[in-house]
Motif scaffolding. Structure first.
Motif, PDB file in Angstrom:
ATOM      1  N   THR A 181       0.732  -0.985   0.013  1.00 18.86           N
ATOM      2  CA  THR A 181      -0.048   0.047  -0.066  1.00 18.86           C
ATOM      3  C   THR A 181       0.856   1.200  -0.066  1.00 18.86           C
ATOM      4  N   PRO A 182       0.922   2.072  -1.175  1.00 17.47           N
ATOM      5  CA  PRO A 182       1.661   3.158  -1.141  1.00 17.47           C
ATOM      6  C   PRO A 182       1.143   4.361  -0.176  1.00 17.47           C
ATOM      7  N   LEU A 183       1.877   5.251   0.571  1.00 15.42           N
ATOM      8  CA  LEU A 183       1.354   5.748   1.469  1.00 15.42           C
ATOM      9  C   LEU A 183       1.425   7.271   1.370  1.00 15.42           C
ATOM     10  N   SER A 184       1.563   7.759   0.238  1.00 18.23           N
ATOM     11  CA  SER A 184       1.736   9.006  -0.481  1.00 18.23           C
ATOM     12  C   SER A 184       1.142   9.126  -2.055  1.00 18.23           C
ATOM     13  N   SER A 185       0.841  10.116  -2.657  1.00 24.93           N
ATOM     14  CA  SER A 185       0.556  10.283  -3.993  1.00 24.93           C
ATOM     15  C   SER A 185       1.979   9.971  -4.727  1.00 24.93           C
ATOM     16  N   ALA A 186       3.116  10.478  -4.330  1.00 25.41           N
ATOM     17  CA  ALA A 186       4.202  10.004  -5.215  1.00 25.41           C
ATOM     18  C   ALA A 186       4.559   8.598  -5.045  1.00 25.41           C
ATOM     19  N   ALA A 187       4.258   7.907  -3.876  1.00 25.02           N
ATOM     20  CA  ALA A 187       4.532   6.621  -3.810  1.00 25.02           C
ATOM     21  C   ALA A 187       3.646   6.016  -4.758  1.00 25.02           C
ATOM     22  N   ALA A 188       2.414   6.330  -4.840  1.00 26.17           N
ATOM     23  CA  ALA A 188       1.491   5.683  -5.757  1.00 26.17           C
ATOM     24  C   ALA A 188       1.915   5.682  -7.111  1.00 26.17           C
ATOM     25  N   ALA A 189       2.372   6.873  -7.569  1.00 28.05           N
ATOM     26  CA  ALA A 189       2.665   7.132  -8.852  1.00 28.05           C
ATOM     27  C   ALA A 189       3.994   6.324  -9.218  1.00 28.05           C
ATOM     28  N   ALA A 190       4.920   6.222  -8.315  1.00 27.48           N
ATOM     29  CA  ALA A 190       5.897   5.635  -8.619  1.00 27.48           C
ATOM     30  C   ALA A 190       5.683   3.839  -8.506  1.00 27.48           C
ATOM     31  N   LEU A 191       4.808   3.427  -7.717  1.00 32.46           N
ATOM     32  CA  LEU A 191       4.402   2.145  -7.829  1.00 32.46           C
ATOM     33  C   LEU A 191       3.698   1.715  -9.088  1.00 32.46           C
ATOM     34  N   ALA A 192       2.816   2.805  -9.728  1.00 33.67           N
ATOM     35  CA  ALA A 192       2.241   2.391 -11.060  1.00 33.67           C
ATOM     36  C   ALA A 192       3.391   2.375 -12.189  1.00 33.67           C
ATOM     37  N   ASP A 193       4.478   3.283 -12.148  1.00 32.40           N
ATOM     38  CA  ASP A 193       5.458   3.110 -13.035  1.00 32.40           C
ATOM     39  C   ASP A 193       6.166   1.749 -12.883  1.00 32.40           C
ATOM     40  N   LEU A 194       6.219   1.316 -11.653  1.00 31.30           N
ATOM     41  CA  LEU A 194       7.260  -0.136 -11.483  1.00 31.30           C
ATOM     42  C   LEU A 194       6.338  -0.975 -12.283  1.00 31.30           C
ATOM     43  N   LYS A 195       4.980  -1.138 -12.061  1.00 27.70           N
ATOM     44  CA  LYS A 195       4.224  -2.136 -12.382  1.00 27.70           C
ATOM     45  C   LYS A 195       4.182  -2.041 -14.072  1.00 27.70           C
ATOM     46  N   THR A 196       4.057  -0.904 -14.606  1.00 31.24           N
ATOM     47  CA  THR A 196       4.206  -0.757 -16.120  1.00 31.24           C
ATOM     48  C   THR A 196       5.368  -1.388 -16.423  1.00 31.24           C
ATOM     49  N   ALA A 197       6.648  -0.854 -16.056  1.00 28.59           N
ATOM     50  CA  ALA A 197       7.765  -1.525 -16.449  1.00 28.59           C
ATOM     51  C   ALA A 197       7.840  -2.897 -16.433  1.00 28.59           C
ATOM     52  N   LEU A 198       7.179  -3.366 -15.355  1.00 29.01           N
ATOM     53  CA  LEU A 198       7.219  -5.010 -15.291  1.00 29.01           C
ATOM     54  C   LEU A 198       6.577  -5.495 -16.197  1.00 29.01           C
ATOM     55  N   GLN A 199       5.353  -5.111 -16.816  1.00 30.41           N
ATOM     56  CA  GLN A 199       4.605  -5.397 -17.769  1.00 30.41           C
ATOM     57  C   GLN A 199       5.353  -5.480 -19.168  1.00 30.41           C
ATOM     58  N   GLN A 200       5.966  -4.440 -19.482  1.00 30.76           N
ATOM     59  CA  GLN A 200       6.702  -4.339 -20.653  1.00 30.76           C
ATOM     60  C   GLN A 200       7.905  -5.007 -20.780  1.00 30.76           C
ATOM     61  N   LEU A 201       8.628  -5.242 -19.603  1.00 31.29           N
ATOM     62  CA  LEU A 201       9.929  -6.242 -19.780  1.00 31.29           C
ATOM     63  C   LEU A 201       9.389  -7.710 -19.828  1.00 31.29           C
ATOM     64  N   ALA A 202       8.314  -8.009 -19.080  1.00 23.35           N
ATOM     65  CA  ALA A 202       7.752  -9.437 -19.303  1.00 23.35           C
ATOM     66  C   ALA A 202       7.325  -9.736 -20.507  1.00 23.35           C
TER      67      ALA A 202
END
Length: 324
Positions: free
Chosen positions: A235-256
């Motif tokens: 669970t992200p605890l800030s808006s910046a953390a939520a945005a970074a988590l979304a970017d991480l998930k996008t990168a995972l999908q692209q690399l996979a």
């Protein structure tokens, strides 16, 4: 699917075999580095002919060095070992000779080993079914991301592979993943702005069911190459953390989706008698849907040492109690 190149090392003898997964065998009696490239990826396959190899100095040294350098190693047992005696003895040898910490317990009721196999009624933790006890796919994650510190290594011994084409283990380099994240995203992921919950089946202390922490940590070189991650408990605890988590998930999908970035290990690559050892901080792993209800792996996690630059007291202090 990426091709897999395997070098076989055992007492200066070289064996080779063909594989439907385009596994090319490179003759070698020394350690081969694992690397990613447009055409191939490399994983070392070490033969173990006897149970006593788990205490053989040369054999154990090769494993310790391979894990330190590459963070991934396959071992092929040439003898039956339904109780995982070799793996238990090997970890004790790594503890004695290379200061690996002994395995962590999986839960309040389970010891070192955990059976990864489908079950709808007989759970290893009373009244709680772990995800590994289902036939569902398991997206990208690291083991024990809710532990502090999480174990550095885990191993899976294949007792019964999936006979019907499912249960493929996929792995991805965290270092390669971090190359696809911008500096701002990495900086946010490296801040302790995430709450990581402990799955119910793995709660050891009812007063501690989650921790605060970062998702990415710098390695000894200062590179953002270490991770702890399991999306469904973060669970992200800030808006910046939520945005970074979304970017991480996008990168995972692209690399996979890129063959050169992900290594897929099917039942042909990991038949019965195989053991895969993985650095839990340098490699993410995933599993697709299991098709065989008799699929059976055995897991162990060990060397729960602090992340580089952190001391045990600092790590323990970030765990925050939560009433359940």
């Amino acid at each position: 699917m990426a091709s897999l190149t395997t070098s076989l090392f055992h007492s200066s003898r070289v064996l080779s075999r063909a594989s439907q997964a385009c596994i090319s065998i490179r003759k070698s009696t020394h350690r081969r580095s694992l690397h990613f490239g447009a055409k191939s990826q490399h994983v070392t396959n070490l033969l173990a002919s006897h149970l006593s190899d788990s205490q053989d100095p040369q054999h154990v040294e090769f494993i310790a060095q391979s894990l330190e350098k590459d963070g991934i190693l396959k071992i092929s047992l040439r003898f039956p070992d339904p109780e995982s005696t070799y793996l238990e003895s090997l970890i004790k040898s790594l503890h004695k000779n290379y200061n690996h910490r002994l395995p962590i317990t999986h839960s309040a009721t389970r010891g070192w080993f955990w059976d990864v196999r489908p079950s709808s009624t007989n759970f290893q933790t009373a009244n709680h079914q772990a995800r590994s006890e289902t036939m569902e796919e398991f997206p990208w994650h690291t083991d024990c991301s809710y532990e502090y510190p999480p174990p550095r290594y885990f191993a899976l011994q294949v007792l019964q592979p999936d006979r019907f084409g499912g249960g493929t283990l996929s792995v991805m380099s965290v270092e390669r993943l971090s190359e696809h994240l911008d500096a701002s995203t990495l900086a946010t992921l490296m801040r302790p702005e995430y709450r990581i919950a402990t799955p119910t089946e793995f709660v050891k202390d009812p007063s501690r069911t989650w921790i605060h922490g970062s998702l990415i940590v710098a390695d000894v070189r200062g590179a953002p190459a270490l991770i702890r991650f399991r999306e469904d408990i973060v669970t992200p605890l800030s808006s910046a953390a939520a945005a970074a988590l979304a970017d991480l998930k996008t990168a995972l999908q692209q690399l996979a989706a890129q063959a050169r970035s992900t290594l897929h290990l099917s039942a042909q690559d990991l038949p019965a008698g195989s053991i895969i050892l993985i650095d839990n901080r340098r490699w993410l792993h995933a599993r697709n849907h299991v098709n065989d209800a008799q699929r059976h792996l055995r897991r162990v996690r060990w060397d729960a040492a602090p992340f580089p630059g952190m001391i045990e007291k600092q790590e323990t202090s970030i765990a925050e109690p939560m009433t359940v």
